[in-house]
Design a protein around this motif. Structure first.
Motif, PDB file in Angstrom:
ATOM      1  N   CYS A  37      50.016  67.618  19.091  1.00 46.48           N
ATOM      2  CA  CYS A  37      50.426  66.229  18.845  1.00 46.48           C
ATOM      3  C   CYS A  37      50.389  65.381  20.116  1.00 46.48           C
ATOM      4  CB  CYS A  37      51.812  66.177  18.209  1.00 46.48           C
ATOM      5  SG  CYS A  37      51.815  66.818  16.523  1.00 46.48           S
ATOM      6  N   HIS A  43      47.374  59.323  10.934  1.00 47.44           N
ATOM      7  CA  HIS A  43      47.967  59.664   9.647  1.00 47.44           C
ATOM      8  C   HIS A  43      47.856  58.457   8.725  1.00 47.44           C
ATOM      9  CE1 HIS A  43      49.951  63.202  11.353  1.00 47.44           C
ATOM     10  NE2 HIS A  43      50.362  62.426  12.349  1.00 47.44           N
ATOM     11  N   TYR A  45      50.415  57.053   6.596  1.00 51.02           N
ATOM     12  CA  TYR A  45      51.842  57.152   6.327  1.00 51.02           C
ATOM     13  C   TYR A  45      52.142  56.535   4.963  1.00 51.02           C
ATOM     14  CZ  TYR A  45      52.541  58.047  11.348  1.00 51.02           C
ATOM     15  OH  TYR A  45      52.509  58.574  12.609  1.00 51.02           O
ATOM     16  N   THR A  97      57.254  59.459  17.181  1.00 48.24           N
ATOM     17  CA  THR A  97      57.349  60.569  16.232  1.00 48.24           C
ATOM     18  C   THR A  97      57.682  59.986  14.861  1.00 48.24           C
ATOM     19  OG1 THR A  97      59.711  60.872  16.622  1.00 48.24           O
ATOM     20  CG2 THR A  97      58.196  62.141  18.034  1.00 48.24           C
ATOM     21  N   THR A  98      57.543  60.761  13.832  1.00 43.49           N
ATOM     22  CA  THR A  98      57.846  60.253  12.490  1.00 43.49           C
ATOM     23  C   THR A  98      59.309  59.836  12.394  1.00 43.49           C
ATOM     24  OG1 THR A  98      56.140  61.701  11.639  1.00 43.49           O
ATOM     25  CG2 THR A  98      57.623  60.738  10.022  1.00 43.49           C
ATOM     26  N   GLU A 129      54.524  61.611   6.581  1.00 43.76           N
ATOM     27  CA  GLU A 129      53.432  61.647   7.552  1.00 43.76           C
ATOM     28  C   GLU A 129      52.223  62.402   7.012  1.00 43.76           C
ATOM     29  OE1 GLU A 129      53.924  62.411  12.047  1.00 43.76           O
ATOM     30  OE2 GLU A 129      53.309  64.352  11.229  1.00 43.76           O
ATOM     31  N   THR A 130      52.473  63.478   6.294  1.00 47.95           N
ATOM     32  CA  THR A 130      51.422  64.296   5.690  1.00 47.95           C
ATOM     33  C   THR A 130      51.881  64.653   4.277  1.00 47.95           C
ATOM     34  OG1 THR A 130      52.325  66.470   6.298  1.00 47.95           O
ATOM     35  CG2 THR A 130      50.951  65.343   7.959  1.00 47.95           C
ATOM     36  N   TYR A 134      57.843  64.941   5.765  1.00 49.77           N
ATOM     37  CA  TYR A 134      58.407  63.593   5.728  1.00 49.77           C
ATOM     38  C   TYR A 134      59.756  63.567   6.433  1.00 49.77           C
ATOM     39  CZ  TYR A 134      61.335  65.181   1.787  1.00 49.77           C
ATOM     40  OH  TYR A 134      62.233  65.846   0.976  1.00 49.77           O
TER      41      TYR A 134
END
Length: 144
Positions: A37, A43, A45, A97-98, A129-130, A134
């Motif tokens: 990362c 991403h 989102y 970051t998320t 995020e993916t 989450y």
């Protein structure tokens, strides 16, 4: 938008509004402990924002759905999050970051809500995020 049942925050407000939207952004986490990362990557989102309140505005809205999307999508879509002034490579509390992005989304929205006469509040930001990862951010409100 993918079908998703979002966890619902407990509250006593009369109205609860939820807005789903997505934005595509790139980012990197500026810390070697972040592993892969650390590299710039992107991403799509998926976000859900929960806003609540007891009063509607003069147009009958808690807040117009379009305004929520404008505040977040228009700012972050097709961007490198690290270049936005909200984020910093110097302080982990501001790395994109998320978790931090979810908090910043809540802060952007609440800053706008605070200007409205009916004073709604942002209760929750759900940020996927993916497909398998989450974050949920719920701002603390003290005893109120």
């Amino acid at each position: 938008m993918i079908q998703q049942i979002y966890p619902s925050p407990a509250h006593n407000y009369s109205y609860e509004l939820n807005k789903d939207f997505q934005f595509a952004s790139a980012h990197y986490v500026p810390d070697e402990r972040a592993g892969k990362c650390m590299n710039v990557h992107g991403h799509t989102y998926f976000a859900n924002v929960t806003i609540a309140g007891d009063l509607l505005d003069e147009t009958g809205f808690l807040i117009n759905f379009q305004k929520i999307k404008q505040l977040i999508h228009d700012r972050f879509d097709h961007s490198l999050l690290n270049e936005d002034g909200l984020f910093s490579d110097e302080n982990a509390e501001d790395y994109p970051t998320t978790e931090v992005v979810a908090r910043k989304v809540a802060e952007i929205i609440q800053e706008h809500l605070d200007t409205l006469s009916n004073k709604p509040v942002c209760l929750q930001v759900f940020l996927r995020e993916t497909p398998t990862s989450y974050v949920i951010y719920r701002p603390k409100r003290g005893n109120s």
